[in-house]
Design an enzyme around this catalytic site. Structure first.
Site, PDB file in Angstrom:
ATOM      1  N   GLU A 605     -17.817 -27.466  22.927  1.00 20.83           N
ATOM      2  CA  GLU A 605     -19.131 -27.292  23.541  1.00 20.83           C
ATOM      3  C   GLU A 605     -19.581 -28.530  24.306  1.00 20.83           C
ATOM      4  O   GLU A 605     -20.668 -28.566  24.875  1.00 20.83           O
ATOM      5  CB  GLU A 605     -20.174 -26.870  22.499  1.00 20.83           C
ATOM      6  CG  GLU A 605     -20.169 -27.661  21.222  1.00 20.83           C
ATOM      7  CD  GLU A 605     -21.147 -27.108  20.175  1.00 20.83           C
ATOM      8  OE1 GLU A 605     -21.925 -26.195  20.481  1.00 20.83           O
ATOM      9  OE2 GLU A 605     -21.123 -27.616  19.045  1.00 20.83           O
ATOM     10  N   ASP A 629     -24.075 -24.638  24.494  1.00 21.34           N
ATOM     11  CA  ASP A 629     -24.087 -26.074  24.762  1.00 21.34           C
ATOM     12  C   ASP A 629     -23.144 -26.441  25.898  1.00 21.34           C
ATOM     13  O   ASP A 629     -23.453 -27.312  26.704  1.00 21.34           O
ATOM     14  CB  ASP A 629     -23.721 -26.852  23.492  1.00 21.34           C
ATOM     15  CG  ASP A 629     -24.928 -27.017  22.590  1.00 21.34           C
ATOM     16  OD1 ASP A 629     -26.006 -27.344  23.120  1.00 21.34           O
ATOM     17  OD2 ASP A 629     -24.813 -26.795  21.374  1.00 21.34           O
TER      18      ASP A 629
HETATM   19  C1  PEP Z   1     -23.333 -22.915  21.266  1.00 21.50           C
HETATM   20  O1  PEP Z   1     -23.664 -24.058  21.577  1.00 21.50           O
HETATM   21  O2  PEP Z   1     -22.895 -22.067  22.082  1.00 21.50           O
HETATM   22  C2  PEP Z   1     -23.429 -22.465  19.867  1.00 21.50           C
HETATM   23  C3  PEP Z   1     -22.955 -21.303  19.498  1.00 21.50           C
HETATM   24  O3  PEP Z   1     -24.103 -23.283  19.013  1.00 21.50           O
HETATM   25  P1  PEP Z   1     -25.689 -23.438  18.913  1.00 21.50           P
HETATM   26  O4  PEP Z   1     -26.290 -22.421  19.841  1.00 21.50           O
HETATM   27  O5  PEP Z   1     -26.059 -23.212  17.503  1.00 21.50           O
HETATM   28  O6  PEP Z   1     -25.907 -24.832  19.384  1.00 21.50           O
HETATM   29 MG    MG Z   2     -23.939 -25.547  20.019  1.00 23.24          MG
END
Ligand code: PEP
Ligand code: MG
Length: 756
Positions: A605, A629
């Site tokens: 990410e 992210d």
């Molecule tokens: C993301 O970043 O795509 C993810 C699944 O994590 P979060 O949304 O919890 O940061």
């Molecule tokens: Mg994330």
């Protein structure tokens, strides 16, 4: 002239509302520029016209009455040209229109400038002279600077909902508000306004009835008495360490608490029908303004003390007040910034939608709403939070619209859409027991993203083949302190056992960014670029080890665990985390437990991880792309910032090409790739990901059957061809329309259309 400009701007900034800001601008500009009339026109977007909103020099009765279409008059010309119009003799211009309706005199000199906010012209500011006058370049700059200032004031007023009320004349009528789609679905319910505790600025207005006045006055005097007591105690505690003069500082607080101007002002406001918290907010803000305006630096500093005092009284007031009224009707949670913990405190059976001024689809509140199948509209920055309490709302989570006080015709229409949605759901339910496989027989397992125990049953019922992302921070967010090892083990055991033998991917604690734990505050200028996810865990091995031990212990029954690390930006972090995982595992073994060593995976990410894929693939067993992210970091767009929300797009070519690279490298090393960001649950993006070779997808439970329908309607070959085509395309918009077209052609138009 420019010194005066600074003063005007200061006064506009301090104005109590848009009306006052407008009056300051028209009156002061008229004096400074020595013109005969100054007027401000607002753009009424719905009726495509400019409406006179304030004037000094024209007949006051003309306010709200003089209107120009964009092709009418010189005011319309400023709008269509989007730049200043400066005329020595307006009469000679072909667009000149003499306004007779309100008995105006005729003007010759004319200077008009557009009021622009974020590329959008929201109004026109005009000065006029009865005689001919050639306005100078300085005059133009002066007026343009004021217009920019006015744009800020309008923006602020929009936030407070003032504009909406003006332009829509909302008395008893319905009006709508535009935000961003946060979670799909349509709901009808009553607004319940929430606001963060101990934050004076966030306290909303709340009018009280006559019989509530005494109760609010008592609450206030009780809170003041408590704060007095607190200061007395503080002062006693400091007695040994501070001199008499220094201790006198505490007396200042005592004096302030006795000062009539402060206490009496709050009491007066309560007696006029404002609740105690709102009366306190207004009074403190009035006093702070007065102190801030003082020339003496020492006195200016007292503003800080007044604020501190206000916050302390507020905390006591809030302690007395139960934060949530019991709700029995379908409820829409509305707030400036609805937080995950506020969300969790409302009984789920009554919660039908979320509306928030801040945030976007990838905010954690929206993700939670999605997980629970509740529509959410985020980033409604002109939300009149203060006026919305108890109102009927229709929330359209597809288009991001909120309808306040809907008419019966609107209600009928939305009820029809809700029925249509239900019938689509019935069709989709037929897919529950069918395999998630493409027309040419390729299996693409569909997993759910979760973090709530209440999600387990709906997830299992939806036919999910496992959990692709268990956000372990959620149990941490809804508690008052770090849960201990046993408490964590129990939560994780329930999840693992409920899904067994299906795999469950636990992500280790991913706090920081927009997920602050109330009991572990992290204050940073740039939280998304700061101490987040694995970075905090490696700096606090005691928290990390406790969690790993709990997860590993919970896995001893069914061995269906996959362990995943978030926010990896460097191979060193993986090495360090693995050392700790091995340590926790070794400890458990030596304590006599028979516990398997888990599969370990990483979230991709952060862009740096994309380009270290080879090194990462040598170290772990699987990958999952966190596209929320990854999109934010690749495009440099804050996922919660409404201002740049239109730039946030997971179908951006650079995001797609990065994911393709991740899949290619992982497959070279025989490692699987899943996608667990929100894009996995979006039908068009899911089709792209299947074409790019992703091995599985993980999403909110509400999206699962929709995506299964997509998978079962295309062959992998078709998806590959589409993906190959879009990977060479330059614009996210074109990419989306290509996929939408493919979905439409395959008979899945119902997934593309809003409201379906
Ligand atoms: C993301 O970043 O795509 C993810 C699944 O994590 P979060 O949304 O919890 O940061
Ligand atoms: Mg994330």
């Amino acid at each position: 002239m420019f010194d005066t400009l600074r003063n005007i701007i200061q006064d506009v900034n301090d104005a109590s509302g848009l009306t006052q800001a407008l009056n300051i601008i028209v009156q002061r500009t008229r004096q400074v520029m020595q013109v005969d009339a100054v007027s401000v026109y607002f753009r009424d977007h719905k009726n495509n016209q400019l409406v006179l909103m304030a004037t000094d020099g024209l007949n006051q009765e003309a306010i709200g009455k003089i209107k120009f279409k964009p092709d009418q008059g010189l005011v319309g010309l400023v709008l269509t040209q989007a730049e200043a119009v400066n005329l020595e003799d307006a009469h000679k211009h072909p667009n000149y229109r003499f306004v007779t309706e309100t008995g105006e005199v005729s003007f010759h000199g004319f200077l008009g400038v557009p009021i622009i906010q974020h590329r959008y012209i929201s109004g026109v500011l005009v000065v006029r002279q009865t005689r001919k006058r050639r306005f100078s370049a300085n005059d133009e700059t002066f007026l343009m600077t004021l217009a920019a200032q006015l744009a800020g004031a309008i923006s602020h007023a929009e936030k407070m909902g003032e504009m909406t009320r003006w332009l829509e004349d909302v008395d008893g009528r319905s009006f709508d508000l535009k935000g961003l789609s946060g979670s799909p679905g349509i709901a009808i319910g009553e607004a319940l306004v929430v606001f963060p505790p101990a934050n004076l600025d966030a306290v909303p207005d709340n009018s009280i009835s006559e019989d509530e006045i005494d109760e609010q006055l008592n609450a206030f005097s009780q809170a003041v008495a408590n704060v007095e007591g607190e200061f007395r105690m503080l002062s006693q505690r400091m007695e040994g360490s501070l001199s008499k003069e220094e201790l006198a500082l505490f007396d200042v607080f005592g004096l302030m608490l006795k000062s009539d101007s402060l206490i009496q002002a709050v009491i007066n406001r309560i007696q006029q029908g404002q609740w105690a918290q709102g009366a306190l907010r207004e009074t403190i803000s009035e006093h702070v303004k007065k102190f801030n305006a003082m020339d003496d630096a020492y006195l200016r500093e007292r503003a800080v003390d007044i604020k501190d005092l206000g916050r302390r009284i507020l905390m006591h007031l809030q302690k007395q007040q139960t934060r949530y009224q019991p709700v029995s009707n379908p409820t829409v949670l509305v707030g400036e910034e609805v937080s995950v913990s506020q969300f969790a405190e409302v009984p789920v059976e009554h919660l039908v939608a979320i509306v928030s001024t801040k945030g976007s689809a990838s905010s954690h509140v929206a993700i939670l709403a999605h997980a629970l199948g509740i529509p959410a509209v985020m980033g409604v920055d002109n939300l009149p939070v203060n006026h919305i309490k108890g109102q009927a709302l229709v929330v359209d989570g597809y288009s991001g619209m909120v309808y306040v006080k809907p008419t019966s015709a609107m209600m009928d229409e939305f009820q029809r859409l809700i029925r249509e949605e239900k019938s689509l759901d019935i069709r989709l339910n037929e897919l529950i027991d069918k395999p998630s496989e493409t027309l040419d027989g390729i299996r693409i397992p569909l997993h759910v993203n979760t973090g709530l125990l209440s999600d387990i049953t709906p997830s299992l019922k939806s036919g999910a083949e496992g959990v692709g992302l268990y956000r372990t921070e959620i149990p941490f967010l809804i508690r008052d302190g770090f849960p201990g090892e046993d408490e964590q083990t129990e939560i994780y055991r329930q999840v693992l056992q409920s899904f067994a033998p299906r795999p469950v991917t636990f992500r280790t604690l991913d706090i920081g960014g927009d997920k602050a734990l109330p009991y572990f505050p992290v204050v940073e200028d740039n939280p998304f670029l700061g101490w987040r996810g694995i970075r905090i865990m490696l700096d606090h091995p005691e928290i990390f080890l406790t969690q790993i031990r709990a997860i590993l212990k919970a896995n001893q029954y069914d061995n269906n665990l996959r362990l995943m690390l978030p926010m990896i930006s460097d191979v060193g972090e993986v090495d360090d985390a693995i050392v700790l995982i091995k340590k926790a595992h070794g400890e458990l073994i030596s304590e006599g437990n028979d516990i398997p060593y888990p599969l370990i995976g990483l979230m991709i990410e952060v862009p740096s991880a994309v380009y270290q894929m080879k090194s990462l693939a040598r170290r772990v067993d699987f990958f999952s792309v966190g596209s929320n992210d990854l999109t934010q970091y690749l495009l440099a767009v804050d996922r919660n910032n409404k201002q740049v929300a239109s730039l946030y797009n997971s179908l951006h070519p650079s995001v797609l090409n990065s994911i393709q690279h991740v899949i290619n490298v992982a497959h070279q090393y025989d490692k699987t790739v899943s996608v667990c960001g929100e894009m996995a649950g979006d039908p068009a993006s899911a089709l792209a990901l299947i074409g790019m070779g992703v091995d599985s997808l993980s999403m909110s439970v509400g999206s699962l059957l929709r995506v299964k329908w997509v998978i079962r309607s295309f062959s992998r070959k078709q998806a590959e061809q589409l993906a190959a085509q879009v990977l060479t395309m330059e614009k996210a918009r074109d990419i989306r329309s290509l996929f939408n077209q493919a979905l439409n052609e395959a008979g899945l138009g119902g997934l593309v259309k809003a409201g379906n």
